[in-house]
Structures are given as structure tokens and as C-alpha cells.
Design a protein around this motif. Sequence first.
Motif, PDB file in Angstrom:
ATOM      1  N   ASN A  39       0.822  -1.208   0.000  1.00  0.00           N
ATOM      2  CA  ASN A  39       0.000   0.000   0.000  1.00  0.00           C
ATOM      3  C   ASN A  39       0.860   1.263   0.000  1.00  0.00           C
ATOM      4  O   ASN A  39       0.607   2.185  -0.780  1.00  0.00           O
ATOM      5  CB  ASN A  39      -0.943  -0.003   1.202  1.00  0.00           C
ATOM      6  CG  ASN A  39      -1.805   1.229   1.237  1.00  0.00           C
ATOM      7  OD1 ASN A  39      -2.544   1.513   0.301  1.00  0.00           O
ATOM      8  ND2 ASN A  39      -1.705   1.996   2.307  1.00  0.00           N
ATOM      9  N   ASP A  40       1.858   1.322   0.890  1.00  0.00           N
ATOM     10  CA  ASP A  40       2.691   2.525   0.956  1.00  0.00           C
ATOM     11  C   ASP A  40       3.378   2.804  -0.373  1.00  0.00           C
ATOM     12  O   ASP A  40       3.406   3.949  -0.842  1.00  0.00           O
ATOM     13  CB  ASP A  40       3.743   2.396   2.057  1.00  0.00           C
ATOM     14  CG  ASP A  40       3.142   2.406   3.455  1.00  0.00           C
ATOM     15  OD1 ASP A  40       1.966   2.808   3.609  1.00  0.00           O
ATOM     16  OD2 ASP A  40       3.856   2.012   4.393  1.00  0.00           O
ATOM     17  N   ASP A  41       3.917   1.748  -0.986  1.00  0.00           N
ATOM     18  CA  ASP A  41       4.580   1.908  -2.288  1.00  0.00           C
ATOM     19  C   ASP A  41       3.603   2.405  -3.342  1.00  0.00           C
ATOM     20  O   ASP A  41       3.924   3.292  -4.142  1.00  0.00           O
ATOM     21  CB  ASP A  41       5.179   0.578  -2.747  1.00  0.00           C
ATOM     22  CG  ASP A  41       6.175   0.016  -1.745  1.00  0.00           C
ATOM     23  OD1 ASP A  41       7.100   0.750  -1.361  1.00  0.00           O
ATOM     24  OD2 ASP A  41       6.020  -1.151  -1.364  1.00  0.00           O
ATOM     25  N   THR A  42       2.408   1.840  -3.343  1.00  0.00           N
ATOM     26  CA  THR A  42       1.391   2.218  -4.322  1.00  0.00           C
ATOM     27  C   THR A  42       0.954   3.660  -4.124  1.00  0.00           C
ATOM     28  O   THR A  42       0.810   4.417  -5.097  1.00  0.00           O
ATOM     29  CB  THR A  42       0.182   1.272  -4.228  1.00  0.00           C
ATOM     30  OG1 THR A  42       0.637  -0.081  -4.377  1.00  0.00           O
ATOM     31  CG2 THR A  42      -0.852   1.574  -5.298  1.00  0.00           C
ATOM     32  N   GLN A  43       0.776   4.056  -2.860  1.00  0.00           N
ATOM     33  CA  GLN A  43       0.385   5.443  -2.568  1.00  0.00           C
ATOM     34  C   GLN A  43       1.466   6.423  -3.021  1.00  0.00           C
ATOM     35  O   GLN A  43       1.152   7.474  -3.588  1.00  0.00           O
ATOM     36  CB  GLN A  43       0.113   5.609  -1.067  1.00  0.00           C
ATOM     37  CG  GLN A  43      -1.091   4.847  -0.573  1.00  0.00           C
ATOM     38  CD  GLN A  43      -2.391   5.334  -1.172  1.00  0.00           C
ATOM     39  OE1 GLN A  43      -2.550   6.512  -1.504  1.00  0.00           O
ATOM     40  NE2 GLN A  43      -3.331   4.432  -1.321  1.00  0.00           N
ATOM     41  N   GLU A  44       2.732   6.080  -2.773  1.00  0.00           N
ATOM     42  CA  GLU A  44       3.827   6.949  -3.203  1.00  0.00           C
ATOM     43  C   GLU A  44       3.848   7.103  -4.719  1.00  0.00           C
ATOM     44  O   GLU A  44       4.048   8.209  -5.239  1.00  0.00           O
ATOM     45  CB  GLU A  44       5.170   6.402  -2.719  1.00  0.00           C
ATOM     46  CG  GLU A  44       5.385   6.549  -1.238  1.00  0.00           C
ATOM     47  CD  GLU A  44       6.677   5.905  -0.760  1.00  0.00           C
ATOM     48  OE1 GLU A  44       7.575   5.642  -1.601  1.00  0.00           O
ATOM     49  OE2 GLU A  44       6.783   5.658   0.451  1.00  0.00           O
ATOM     50  N   LEU A  45       3.648   5.997  -5.434  1.00  0.00           N
ATOM     51  CA  LEU A  45       3.625   6.062  -6.899  1.00  0.00           C
ATOM     52  C   LEU A  45       2.439   6.893  -7.385  1.00  0.00           C
ATOM     53  O   LEU A  45       2.564   7.637  -8.365  1.00  0.00           O
ATOM     54  CB  LEU A  45       3.563   4.657  -7.491  1.00  0.00           C
ATOM     55  CG  LEU A  45       4.829   3.828  -7.372  1.00  0.00           C
ATOM     56  CD1 LEU A  45       4.574   2.392  -7.830  1.00  0.00           C
ATOM     57  CD2 LEU A  45       5.962   4.448  -8.182  1.00  0.00           C
ATOM     58  N   ALA A  46       1.297   6.763  -6.708  1.00  0.00           N
ATOM     59  CA  ALA A  46       0.113   7.537  -7.091  1.00  0.00           C
ATOM     60  C   ALA A  46       0.358   9.030  -6.886  1.00  0.00           C
ATOM     61  O   ALA A  46       0.026   9.854  -7.754  1.00  0.00           O
ATOM     62  CB  ALA A  46      -1.105   7.071  -6.301  1.00  0.00           C
ATOM     63  N   GLY A  49       2.634  10.496  -9.526  1.00  0.00           N
ATOM     64  CA  GLY A  49       2.155  10.414 -10.899  1.00  0.00           C
ATOM     65  C   GLY A  49       2.687   9.205 -11.652  1.00  0.00           C
ATOM     66  O   GLY A  49       2.269   8.923 -12.772  1.00  0.00           O
ATOM     67  N   GLU A  50       3.624   8.474 -11.027  1.00  0.00           N
ATOM     68  CA  GLU A  50       4.217   7.314 -11.694  1.00  0.00           C
ATOM     69  C   GLU A  50       3.223   6.175 -11.893  1.00  0.00           C
ATOM     70  O   GLU A  50       3.315   5.442 -12.879  1.00  0.00           O
ATOM     71  CB  GLU A  50       5.419   6.809 -10.902  1.00  0.00           C
ATOM     72  CG  GLU A  50       6.605   7.740 -10.949  1.00  0.00           C
ATOM     73  CD  GLU A  50       7.762   7.211 -10.136  1.00  0.00           C
ATOM     74  OE1 GLU A  50       8.373   6.214 -10.566  1.00  0.00           O
ATOM     75  OE2 GLU A  50       8.038   7.797  -9.067  1.00  0.00           O
ATOM     76  N   LEU A  51       2.283   6.030 -10.976  1.00  0.00           N
ATOM     77  CA  LEU A  51       1.300   4.955 -11.097  1.00  0.00           C
ATOM     78  C   LEU A  51       0.455   5.138 -12.354  1.00  0.00           C
ATOM     79  O   LEU A  51       0.225   4.184 -13.098  1.00  0.00           O
ATOM     80  CB  LEU A  51       0.413   4.877  -9.855  1.00  0.00           C
ATOM     81  CG  LEU A  51      -0.586   3.734  -9.811  1.00  0.00           C
ATOM     82  CD1 LEU A  51       0.111   2.390  -9.847  1.00  0.00           C
ATOM     83  CD2 LEU A  51      -1.447   3.842  -8.561  1.00  0.00           C
ATOM     84  N   GLN A  52       0.031   6.355 -12.618  1.00  0.00           N
ATOM     85  CA  GLN A  52      -0.757   6.626 -13.822  1.00  0.00           C
ATOM     86  C   GLN A  52       0.063   6.336 -15.073  1.00  0.00           C
ATOM     87  O   GLN A  52      -0.445   5.783 -16.040  1.00  0.00           O
ATOM     88  CB  GLN A  52      -1.265   8.074 -13.830  1.00  0.00           C
ATOM     89  CG  GLN A  52      -2.209   8.384 -14.963  1.00  0.00           C
ATOM     90  CD  GLN A  52      -3.480   7.552 -14.922  1.00  0.00           C
ATOM     91  OE1 GLN A  52      -3.963   7.162 -13.866  1.00  0.00           O
ATOM     92  NE2 GLN A  52      -4.030   7.263 -16.086  1.00  0.00           N
ATOM     93  N   GLU A  53       1.344   6.687 -15.039  1.00  0.00           N
ATOM     94  CA  GLU A  53       2.217   6.401 -16.181  1.00  0.00           C
ATOM     95  C   GLU A  53       2.326   4.900 -16.410  1.00  0.00           C
ATOM     96  O   GLU A  53       2.315   4.440 -17.555  1.00  0.00           O
ATOM     97  CB  GLU A  53       3.614   6.977 -15.945  1.00  0.00           C
ATOM     98  CG  GLU A  53       3.678   8.483 -16.017  1.00  0.00           C
ATOM     99  CD  GLU A  53       5.066   9.015 -15.689  1.00  0.00           C
ATOM    100  OE1 GLU A  53       6.045   8.266 -15.815  1.00  0.00           O
ATOM    101  OE2 GLU A  53       5.150  10.191 -15.304  1.00  0.00           O
ATOM    102  N   MET A  54       2.434   4.139 -15.316  1.00  0.00           N
ATOM    103  CA  MET A  54       2.541   2.683 -15.432  1.00  0.00           C
ATOM    104  C   MET A  54       1.277   2.085 -16.038  1.00  0.00           C
ATOM    105  O   MET A  54       1.336   1.090 -16.745  1.00  0.00           O
ATOM    106  CB  MET A  54       2.777   2.057 -14.049  1.00  0.00           C
ATOM    107  CG  MET A  54       4.114   2.392 -13.443  1.00  0.00           C
ATOM    108  SD  MET A  54       4.268   1.768 -11.764  1.00  0.00           S
ATOM    109  CE  MET A  54       4.469   0.021 -12.106  1.00  0.00           C
ATOM    110  N   ARG A  55       0.139   2.694 -15.758  1.00  0.00           N
ATOM    111  CA  ARG A  55      -1.136   2.178 -16.227  1.00  0.00           C
ATOM    112  C   ARG A  55      -1.445   2.595 -17.654  1.00  0.00           C
ATOM    113  O   ARG A  55      -2.292   2.013 -18.305  1.00  0.00           O
ATOM    114  CB  ARG A  55      -2.266   2.677 -15.316  1.00  0.00           C
ATOM    115  CG  ARG A  55      -2.151   2.144 -13.903  1.00  0.00           C
ATOM    116  CD  ARG A  55      -3.261   2.633 -13.010  1.00  0.00           C
ATOM    117  NE  ARG A  55      -4.535   2.152 -13.527  1.00  0.00           N
ATOM    118  CZ  ARG A  55      -5.610   2.911 -13.705  1.00  0.00           C
ATOM    119  NH1 ARG A  55      -5.574   4.195 -13.423  1.00  0.00           N
ATOM    120  NH2 ARG A  55      -6.724   2.393 -14.168  1.00  0.00           N
ATOM    121  N   SER A  56      -0.731   3.591 -18.166  1.00  0.00           N
ATOM    122  CA  SER A  56      -0.992   4.104 -19.510  1.00  0.00           C
ATOM    123  C   SER A  56      -0.527   3.110 -20.559  1.00  0.00           C
ATOM    124  O   SER A  56       0.460   2.403 -20.364  1.00  0.00           O
ATOM    125  CB  SER A  56      -0.262   5.427 -19.725  1.00  0.00           C
ATOM    126  OG  SER A  56      -0.731   6.395 -18.824  1.00  0.00           O
TER     127      SER A  56
END
Length: 66
Positions: A39-46, A49-56
Motif C-alpha cells: 500500500n505505501d509503495d502504491t500510494q507513493e507512486l500515485a 504520478g508514476e502509477l498513472q504512467e505505469m497504467r498508460s
Amino acid sequence: VIELDEMENGELVQDILSEMTEQYTVPNVYVKKQHVGGNDDTQELAESGELQEMRSPPDNNGDDME
């Protein structure tokens, strides 16, 4: 989303994931087959903005081809 506690072999799956990722806690997040972390890692990526990039989707310019 896979709910390990609702699976007959959920404990086995969690043991295997732990061996693969060295993470036994949940959530154990993957994006496009890439281990992100918990969760902490995911929140940091979110937040970064990196999480959105990963999902693109890939930009299809050929640079991301393996």
C-alpha cells in the motif's frame, strides 16, 4: 483483484508470492505484471504520478519493444 482469503488455495498463493517478491503483507500490488509493492509503495507512486504512467498504454513508437 484477487482475494486470497476467499480462495481455496489462497495460503499457497500467498506463500508463492512471498517467495517471488519477498513481501508477505497484503495488498501485494502488480501493474501490468510488474510488482509495485504494498500500500505505501502504491500510494507513493500515485502521489508522484508514476502509477498513472505505469497504467498508460505504450506510446507505440517502438522504443518499448523487447
